[in-house]
Design an enzyme around this catalytic site. Sequence first.
Site, PDB file in Angstrom:
ATOM      1  N   ASN A 205     -12.502  -1.414  -1.080  1.00 33.04           N
ATOM      2  CA  ASN A 205     -11.718  -1.459  -0.271  1.00 33.04           C
ATOM      3  C   ASN A 205     -12.245  -1.134   1.907  1.00 33.04           C
ATOM      4  O   ASN A 205     -12.680   0.666   1.416  1.00 33.04           O
ATOM      5  CB  ASN A 205      -9.919  -1.451   0.345  1.00 33.04           C
ATOM      6  CG  ASN A 205      -9.545  -1.385   1.293  1.00 33.04           C
ATOM      7  OD1 ASN A 205      -9.473  -2.544   1.699  1.00 33.04           O
ATOM      8  ND2 ASN A 205      -9.380  -0.773   2.554  1.00 33.04           N
ATOM      9  N   GLU A 206     -12.654  -1.989   2.334  1.00 30.22           N
ATOM     10  CA  GLU A 206     -12.738  -1.602   3.682  1.00 30.22           C
ATOM     11  C   GLU A 206     -14.450  -0.826   3.813  1.00 30.22           C
ATOM     12  O   GLU A 206     -13.885   0.292   3.665  1.00 30.22           O
ATOM     13  CB  GLU A 206     -12.270  -1.373   4.618  1.00 30.22           C
ATOM     14  CG  GLU A 206     -11.588  -2.847   5.029  1.00 30.22           C
ATOM     15  CD  GLU A 206     -10.465  -2.606   6.414  1.00 30.22           C
ATOM     16  OE1 GLU A 206     -10.689  -1.384   6.539  1.00 30.22           O
ATOM     17  OE2 GLU A 206      -9.950  -3.448   6.680  1.00 30.22           O
TER      18      GLU A 206
ATOM     19  N   GLU B 230      -6.030  -9.057   4.186  1.00 33.92           N
ATOM     20  CA  GLU B 230      -5.319  -7.956   5.007  1.00 33.92           C
ATOM     21  C   GLU B 230      -5.700  -9.036   5.550  1.00 33.92           C
ATOM     22  O   GLU B 230      -6.584  -9.747   6.362  1.00 33.92           O
ATOM     23  CB  GLU B 230      -5.988  -7.121   4.831  1.00 33.92           C
ATOM     24  CG  GLU B 230      -5.763  -6.187   3.769  1.00 33.92           C
ATOM     25  CD  GLU B 230      -6.210  -4.483   4.436  1.00 33.92           C
ATOM     26  OE1 GLU B 230      -6.212  -4.516   5.763  1.00 33.92           O
ATOM     27  OE2 GLU B 230      -6.097  -3.810   3.740  1.00 33.92           O
TER      28      GLU B 230
ATOM     29  N   GLN C 248       2.292  -6.346   5.582  1.00 33.62           N
ATOM     30  CA  GLN C 248       2.380  -5.598   4.152  1.00 33.62           C
ATOM     31  C   GLN C 248       3.686  -6.464   4.156  1.00 33.62           C
ATOM     32  O   GLN C 248       4.788  -6.533   4.787  1.00 33.62           O
ATOM     33  CB  GLN C 248       2.150  -4.370   3.658  1.00 33.62           C
ATOM     34  CG  GLN C 248       0.355  -3.585   4.263  1.00 33.62           C
ATOM     35  CD  GLN C 248      -0.066  -2.356   3.732  1.00 33.62           C
ATOM     36  OE1 GLN C 248       0.743  -1.741   3.248  1.00 33.62           O
ATOM     37  NE2 GLN C 248      -0.353  -1.859   3.773  1.00 33.62           N
TER      38      GLN C 248
ATOM     39  N   TYR D 175      -7.031  -8.993  11.446  1.00 34.72           N
ATOM     40  CA  TYR D 175      -6.087  -8.600  12.091  1.00 34.72           C
ATOM     41  C   TYR D 175      -5.717 -10.026  13.957  1.00 34.72           C
ATOM     42  O   TYR D 175      -6.626  -9.890  14.118  1.00 34.72           O
ATOM     43  CB  TYR D 175      -6.093  -7.717  12.246  1.00 34.72           C
ATOM     44  CG  TYR D 175      -5.113  -6.239  10.309  1.00 34.72           C
ATOM     45  CD1 TYR D 175      -3.662  -6.431  10.303  1.00 34.72           C
ATOM     46  CD2 TYR D 175      -6.311  -6.167  10.676  1.00 34.72           C
ATOM     47  CE1 TYR D 175      -3.135  -6.143   9.023  1.00 34.72           C
ATOM     48  CE2 TYR D 175      -6.034  -5.010   9.070  1.00 34.72           C
ATOM     49  CZ  TYR D 175      -4.804  -5.286   8.364  1.00 34.72           C
ATOM     50  OH  TYR D 175      -4.507  -5.035   7.299  1.00 34.72           O
TER      51      TYR D 175
ATOM     52  N   GLU E 296       0.940  -1.672   0.075  1.00 33.44           N
ATOM     53  CA  GLU E 296       0.139  -0.256  -0.012  1.00 33.44           C
ATOM     54  C   GLU E 296       0.959   0.808   0.409  1.00 33.44           C
ATOM     55  O   GLU E 296       2.003   0.984   0.415  1.00 33.44           O
ATOM     56  CB  GLU E 296      -1.120  -0.171   1.224  1.00 33.44           C
ATOM     57  CG  GLU E 296      -2.011   0.782   1.465  1.00 33.44           C
ATOM     58  CD  GLU E 296      -2.636   0.539   2.788  1.00 33.44           C
ATOM     59  OE1 GLU E 296      -2.769   0.276   2.919  1.00 33.44           O
ATOM     60  OE2 GLU E 296      -3.256   1.242   2.571  1.00 33.44           O
TER      61      GLU E 296
HETATM   62  O1  AHR Z   1      -3.164  -2.328   6.440  1.00 36.46           O
HETATM   63  C1  AHR Z   1      -2.985  -1.260   6.829  1.00 36.46           C
HETATM   64  C2  AHR Z   1      -4.436  -1.241   6.901  1.00 36.46           C
HETATM   65  O2  AHR Z   1      -5.291  -2.044   7.606  1.00 36.46           O
HETATM   66  C3  AHR Z   1      -5.345  -0.802   4.905  1.00 36.46           C
HETATM   67  O3  AHR Z   1      -5.150  -0.329   4.643  1.00 36.46           O
HETATM   68  C4  AHR Z   1      -7.128  -1.125   5.756  1.00 36.46           C
HETATM   69  O4  AHR Z   1      -7.448  -2.049   4.364  1.00 36.46           O
HETATM   70  C5  AHR Z   1      -7.254  -1.647   7.031  1.00 36.46           C
HETATM   71  O5  AHR Z   1      -8.025  -1.192   7.787  1.00 36.46           O
END
Ligand code: AHR
Length: 520
Positions: free
Chosen positions: A193-194, A316, A365, A260, A47
């Site tokens: 995205n999101e 992600e 990432q 996450y 990103e």
């Molecule tokens: O990976 C960092 C961020 O986490 C991304 O930009 C977003 O999609 C997520 O909230």
Amino acid sequence: MRTKPLLVALALSLGMSVSAQKETQVKLNLEQAKQIIPKEIYGQFAEHLGTCIYGGLWVGENSSIPNTSGYRNDVLQALKELKIPVLRWPGGCFADEYHWMDGIGPKENRPRMVNNNWGGTVEDNSFGTHEFLNLCELLECEPYVSMNVGSGTVQETAQWVEYMTAADGPMAKLRKQNGRENPWRVKYIGVGNESWGCGGNMRPEYYADLYRRYQTYCRSYNGNRLFKIASGSGEYDLHWTETMMKQAGNHMNGLSLHYYTVAGWSGSKGSATKFSDEDYYWTMGKCLDIENCLKEHIKIMDKYDPRKRVALMVDEWGTWWDEEPGTIRGHLYQQNTMRDAFVAALSLNVFHKYTDRIKMANIAQIANVLQSMILTKEDKMVLTPTYYVFKMYNVHQNATYVPLDITCEQRQVRARMGRDGEQRTLPIVSVTASKAKDGTLYVSLSNVDLKEKNEVTIDLGNIQAKSVSGEILTCKNIADMNTFEQPDVVKTETFKGAKLSKGKLVVKLPAMSIVTLAVK
Ligand code: AHR
């Protein structure tokens, strides 16, 4: 009959192990092996965030840092060795504010932009569509381009696809003027995205219609068949998945999911490098809870799509800690220890199990952001423990998954997690296996115990194995990491602790170790 559960309950309430078994039994179910582990499970994500692109991958042609057409040579080489199958770009949250036309044409004419999501950093747009797609060609990986639905127009989206993939027409003409004659091959596109958050704060009922509209104008030109991915849920938002499948399932090839390993969204997420044993075991539990999360989403997808036409794309995932002290706020730069390596290994083991539905996963990432493969500082580069896991594991790409049964110690973890905040037990050993096209059996094993070694006996069934070789990633302390001063503290070494004996494979796993074996 009631004594055993009572003793177990007492042990749990005292925070003790349920059993103190330091031996693990594994049975490979080779007769059930049929599902291919798509190589895209080993996908990456880059990103425009902090120094992931600028400084991490890209330094520009005029940099004093050795580079090939602007890409860092050291990073390129390290990434080639990982065999990256797919790279997602340009975001993340950044994608829904990115206007692709700002990133094409002569560099000196490209407008500067403010990266509002990530620290307000000003970017010069020198890394744009050409730079990304050419990088994918250099890495021999599939590009995965996230389109701007949050603040972009349908026309802008449609034209971007045309610019990248059409052989003829106004956008192809513009691309040719900018120096690229032939269209690129772009298979994967993300439509937003999101979209429930940074991508527009939408309700799924609204986004589902928007998704249907935007994707309509993303055309497949000259045999380049697009694989269209809708923005999916964050963790346990099952209503999002339900609504998307119901209202737009017929218009998508994939639905994303973000998960996450993070302590909480507000306040401190905890240090990447300073943590207690309890924090560590909590992290293992939170990471493994992804399995429960996946199962819940898959259940909904199965209801609407029993033939599994729509793929689940975990585009992600990874650890998210506090930013390193002294680094720029909003740049999400974090160090990476053996704890992160375990999160990588355990998550990949889970993904392998559900590849009938999960067709891609992209760790967040690739460089200098969150759980990265690579850290850079000016002209220096280090490979993280997570990098070594991905390298050890790339033998599983496109191999056939071998289902297995495992009996091992289950440890109670203190943290509450999951959708309902229930307690979880943590298996101390985690194993995954696959069979490659040439017949080699690959087995990856993790012993997450901080102190105790573990002997794993694997029943090989009717495999007539003649040799076993392997690699190990281990450490003296769980917080061991690679730094610019000491870049080789954690790295893979040859592993000699596995022996074949009477149709069984016996593996002596040291505490805090990740091993991959090749059985021939
Ligand atoms: O990976 C960092 C961020 O986490 C991304 O930009 C977003 O999609 C997520 O909230």
